[in-house]
Design an enzyme around this catalytic site. Structure first.
Site, PDB file in Angstrom:
ATOM      1  N   ARG A  83      -3.679  -9.426   5.510  1.00 23.89           N
ATOM      2  CA  ARG A  83      -4.728  -9.211   4.511  1.00 23.89           C
ATOM      3  C   ARG A  83      -4.145  -8.526   3.288  1.00 23.89           C
ATOM      4  NH1 ARG A  83     -10.448  -7.601   3.945  1.00 23.89           N
ATOM      5  NH2 ARG A  83     -10.661  -7.553   1.687  1.00 23.89           N
ATOM      6  N   ARG A  93     -10.295 -14.358   2.142  1.00 26.47           N
ATOM      7  CA  ARG A  93      -9.403 -13.478   2.899  1.00 26.47           C
ATOM      8  C   ARG A  93      -9.113 -14.047   4.278  1.00 26.47           C
ATOM      9  NH1 ARG A  93     -14.637  -9.867   2.495  1.00 26.47           N
ATOM     10  NH2 ARG A  93     -14.818 -11.295   0.796  1.00 26.47           N
ATOM     11  N   ASP A  96     -11.169  -9.840   7.591  1.00 26.88           N
ATOM     12  CA  ASP A  96     -11.919  -8.728   7.026  1.00 26.88           C
ATOM     13  C   ASP A  96     -12.555  -7.986   8.194  1.00 26.88           C
ATOM     14  OD1 ASP A  96     -13.111  -7.102   5.055  1.00 26.88           O
ATOM     15  OD2 ASP A  96     -14.922  -8.325   5.051  1.00 26.88           O
ATOM     16  N   ASP A  98     -14.893  -4.666   8.958  1.00 21.46           N
ATOM     17  CA  ASP A  98     -15.746  -3.635   8.367  1.00 21.46           C
ATOM     18  C   ASP A  98     -16.319  -2.747   9.453  1.00 21.46           C
ATOM     19  OD1 ASP A  98     -15.563  -4.453   5.666  1.00 21.46           O
ATOM     20  OD2 ASP A  98     -17.100  -5.984   5.983  1.00 21.46           O
TER      21      ASP A  98
END
Length: 152
Positions: A83, A93, A96, A98
């Site tokens: 990334r 991307r 990811d 989160d």
């Protein structure tokens, strides 16, 4: 131990393999146990829309790491999987990760907001959370089921 929820997404390369690789790396992290993973779902991009569709999921983890330590581990996994933070915000991307929720904690520090600040607006994050725990509540926002109903 705290129960935390991590959102996963990818829209470049072999998307499912990228999500599986991220989960495999998370399973190897000390102080972190992946206890459940939602199904993978294809979703349209949000924000920067001129990009390929995403594959999204969520994972429930049990951890004795602090929210900041957990975030650092997530960022390290992203880096391991290639990334980069180049290009437009919300752009394409390979992976990811989160930190969506950390127990019932509300954290607001530089570079770290829990619950995730846009969680209540994002069907692609709320649906996998509802799959993992239909009774889940987002601190300060309410039940995931009610947040999803507001998006209809």
């Amino acid at each position: 131990m705290a129960r935390a929820y991590v959102g996963l997404g990818a829209n470049l390369g072999r998307r499912a393999a990228n999500l599986e690789s991220a989960l495999a790396l998370l399973r190897r992290e000390p102080g972190l146990e992946v206890v459940a993973v939602s199904s993978f779902r294809e979703t349209d991009p949000v924000g920067f829309v001129d990009q390929p569709p995403f594959l999204n999921a969520a994972a429930a983890v049990e951890t004795d790491l602090s929210p900041r330590e957990l975030l650092e581990r997530l960022l390290a996994v992203e880096r391991t999987l290639g990334r980069t933070r180049e290009g437009p915000r919300f752009g394409p991307r390979t992976i990811d990760l989160d930190l969506l929720l950390y127990g019932d904690a509300v954290v607001s520090e530089p570079g770290l907001d829990v619950p995730h600040p846009r969680l209540h607006e994002r069907r692609f994050a709320l649906e996998p959370l509802a799959e993992l725990d239909p009774g889940l509540v987002v601190p300060g926002r309410g039940p995931v089921s009610a947040l999803l109903a507001e998006l209809d």
